[in-house]
Design an enzyme around this catalytic site. Structure first.
Site, PDB file in Angstrom:
ATOM      1  N   GLU A 190       1.435  -6.613   1.045  1.00 20.96           N
ATOM      2  CA  GLU A 190       1.658  -5.229   0.588  1.00 20.96           C
ATOM      3  C   GLU A 190       1.914  -4.344   1.815  1.00 20.96           C
ATOM      4  OE1 GLU A 190      -2.105  -3.331  -0.409  1.00 20.96           O
ATOM      5  OE2 GLU A 190      -1.143  -1.918  -1.783  1.00 20.96           O
ATOM      6  N   ASN A 235       4.420   2.553  -4.151  1.00 17.72           N
ATOM      7  CA  ASN A 235       3.977   1.364  -3.418  1.00 17.72           C
ATOM      8  C   ASN A 235       4.676   0.189  -4.109  1.00 17.72           C
ATOM      9  OD1 ASN A 235       2.602  -0.763  -2.290  1.00 17.72           O
ATOM     10  ND2 ASN A 235       0.585   0.221  -2.385  1.00 17.72           N
ATOM     11  N   LYS A 243       3.717  -0.512  -7.876  1.00 17.33           N
ATOM     12  CA  LYS A 243       2.281  -0.719  -8.136  1.00 17.33           C
ATOM     13  C   LYS A 243       1.753   0.213  -9.230  1.00 17.33           C
ATOM     14  CE  LYS A 243      -2.032  -1.121  -5.416  1.00 17.33           C
ATOM     15  NZ  LYS A 243      -2.539  -1.040  -4.022  1.00 17.33           N
ATOM     16  N   GLU A 259      -4.232   6.233  -1.762  1.00 19.10           N
ATOM     17  CA  GLU A 259      -2.987   5.788  -2.414  1.00 19.10           C
ATOM     18  C   GLU A 259      -2.529   6.776  -3.478  1.00 19.10           C
ATOM     19  OE1 GLU A 259      -2.077   1.679  -3.295  1.00 19.10           O
ATOM     20  OE2 GLU A 259      -3.885   1.078  -2.226  1.00 19.10           O
ATOM     21  N   CYS A 268      -1.903  -5.993  -4.729  1.00 25.04           N
ATOM     22  CA  CYS A 268      -3.285  -5.741  -4.311  1.00 25.04           C
ATOM     23  C   CYS A 268      -4.242  -5.449  -5.463  1.00 25.04           C
ATOM     24  CB  CYS A 268      -3.327  -4.645  -3.255  1.00 25.04           C
ATOM     25  SG  CYS A 268      -4.919  -4.638  -2.404  1.00 25.04           S
ATOM     26  N   ASN A 292      -3.835  -5.313   0.951  1.00 24.42           N
ATOM     27  CA  ASN A 292      -4.550  -4.768   2.122  1.00 24.42           C
ATOM     28  C   ASN A 292      -5.917  -4.381   1.578  1.00 24.42           C
ATOM     29  OD1 ASN A 292      -2.528  -3.663   4.591  1.00 24.42           O
ATOM     30  ND2 ASN A 292      -1.516  -3.829   2.603  1.00 24.42           N
TER      31      ASN A 292
HETATM   32  N1  CDV Z   1      -4.595  -1.774  -1.282  1.00 26.46           N
HETATM   33  C1  CDV Z   1      -5.466  -1.916  -2.299  1.00 26.46           C
HETATM   34  O1  CDV Z   1      -5.097  -1.835  -3.457  1.00 26.46           O
HETATM   35  N2  CDV Z   1      -6.762  -2.132  -1.956  1.00 26.46           N
HETATM   36  C2  CDV Z   1      -7.812  -2.244  -2.932  1.00 26.46           C
HETATM   37  C3  CDV Z   1      -9.130  -1.769  -2.373  1.00 26.46           C
HETATM   38  C4  CDV Z   1      -9.161  -0.304  -2.214  1.00 26.46           C
HETATM   39  C5  CDV Z   1     -10.290  -2.171  -3.246  1.00 26.46           C
HETATM   40  C6  CDV Z   1      -7.985  -3.671  -3.404  1.00 26.46           C
HETATM   41  O2  CDV Z   1      -8.074  -3.870  -4.633  1.00 26.46           O
HETATM   42  O3  CDV Z   1      -8.103  -4.582  -2.607  1.00 26.46           O
END
Ligand code: CDV
Length: 314
Positions: A47, A110, A127, A146, A172, A197
């Site tokens: 990501e 994103n 996203k 975000e 993510c 991330n």
């Molecule tokens: N980049 C993300 O979406 N990170 C989230 C954190 C904030 C929990 C994740 O689900 O890994």
């Protein structure tokens, strides 16, 4: 036609705030070449793979944060990656911050894309499950903003027919939500690709650090098994200017077993020869959706977001 492909995950170690997009792209090209040398026909990058994880910082105006965003496909920064991937005949998944003029206004998402082996863009995803806040929490030494920098994705959870099979994408935090994968599995996804991330520390609750990687693994292994599909999960990880993020990039078979995992928190390529037929028996038996799903009992899934309030029993 063989349904076996060597597929790679290209995990990125930290990208510092001062690092240029060109440097990040050079690192991804090195991993692309390494994957190709190991016979891979596709590689999954993280990501927001071109920059540091900037939503940890507070910026006020687009003039301050637009440098993290990409315009056009390929954007100027992405061009060397597109060119080398097409030359080698390797497809890829790439996460990036997208800026686009749509409906008479500037929009930011994103985003991730699938680029097929011939260099054509096969799919785009924006996203949906954006974590964090739009305003600073100010209790932590970093933020997760975000919701400040991105709109909620408007493209839904689609699947894309590529030269290696049908692929679904997410990003993510989406991986923690079973709905994400089921919607794509109902469209016949054979593979799920995702980048992440994930900060090692949960700024919203003092959770033991080991749970961060456990919940990541639990989510992707369950998603693979419950949908009879492969999962390819690629981290950007390690300490970016002192802010730690988990590694644990993995390739998960439709049986729910991780068949390859990264060992560290630096740039690292893992590959596996993936049999896309491996999930067939799962989708024909325990998870034969057509025979066993009971949609008459699932209405609440789309009718409500939060838990329905009910009066306490006297
Ligand atoms: N980049 C993300 O979406 N990170 C989230 C954190 C904030 C929990 C994740 O689900 O890994």
């Amino acid at each position: 036609m063989s349904r076996k492909h060597v597929i790679a995950v290209g995990q990125l170690g930290p990208i510092m705030l001062a690092e240029s997009k060109a440097e990040a792209v050079d690192r991804m090209i090195a991993m692309l070449r390494e994957a190709h040398a190991q016979g891979a026909v596709w590689i999954v990058f993280p990501e927001l793979a071109l920059t540091t994880f900037f939503p940890r910082y507070i910026y006020e105006t687009p003039e301050e944060y637009d440098r993290f965003f990409e315009e056009g496909l390929p954007s100027p920064a992405m061009r060397p990656l597109f060119a080398e991937a097409a030359r080698l005949g390797v497809g890829f998944y790439l996460g990036y911050a997208e800026k686009v003029a749509e409906g008479g206004r500037m929009r930011r998402f994103n985003t991730s894309i699938l680029v097929d082996r011939d260099g054509t863009v096969a799919g785009k995803y924006r996203k949906v499950h954006l974590p964090g806040t739009s305003e600073p929490v100010l209790k932590a030494d970093f933020e997760h903003l975000e919701k400040r920098y991105f709109e909620v994705g408007d493209l839904g959870f689609n699947t894309f027919d590529t030269s290696i099979g049908r692929i679904g994408m997410c990003i993510c935090n989406d991986r923690r939500w079973p709905e994400t994968f089921r919607v794509m599995a109902l469209q016949g996804a054979e593979m799920f690709m995702l980048g992440y991330n994930t900060p090692t520390r949960n700024i919203h609750h003092p959770e033991p650090a080991h749970l961060r990687e456990f919940h990541h693994r639990l989510s992707i292994e369950a998603a693979a098994y419950q949908n009879g599909a492969w999962v390819f999960a690629s981290a950007k990880c390690g300490a970016e200017d002192g802010f730690a993020m988990i590694g644990g990039s993995a390739i998960v078979a439709p049986t729910g077993e991780s068949v390859a995992r990264t060992a560290g928190e630096a740039d690292e390529v893992i590959c596996h020869n993936c049999d896309l037929g491996l999930g067939d028996y799962i989708r024909r038996t325990v998870f034969d959706f057509g025979r066993h799903r009971r949609i008459e009992h699932y209405g609440l899934i789309t009718a409500t977001t939060g838990v329905i309030e009910r009066e306490a029993a006297k």
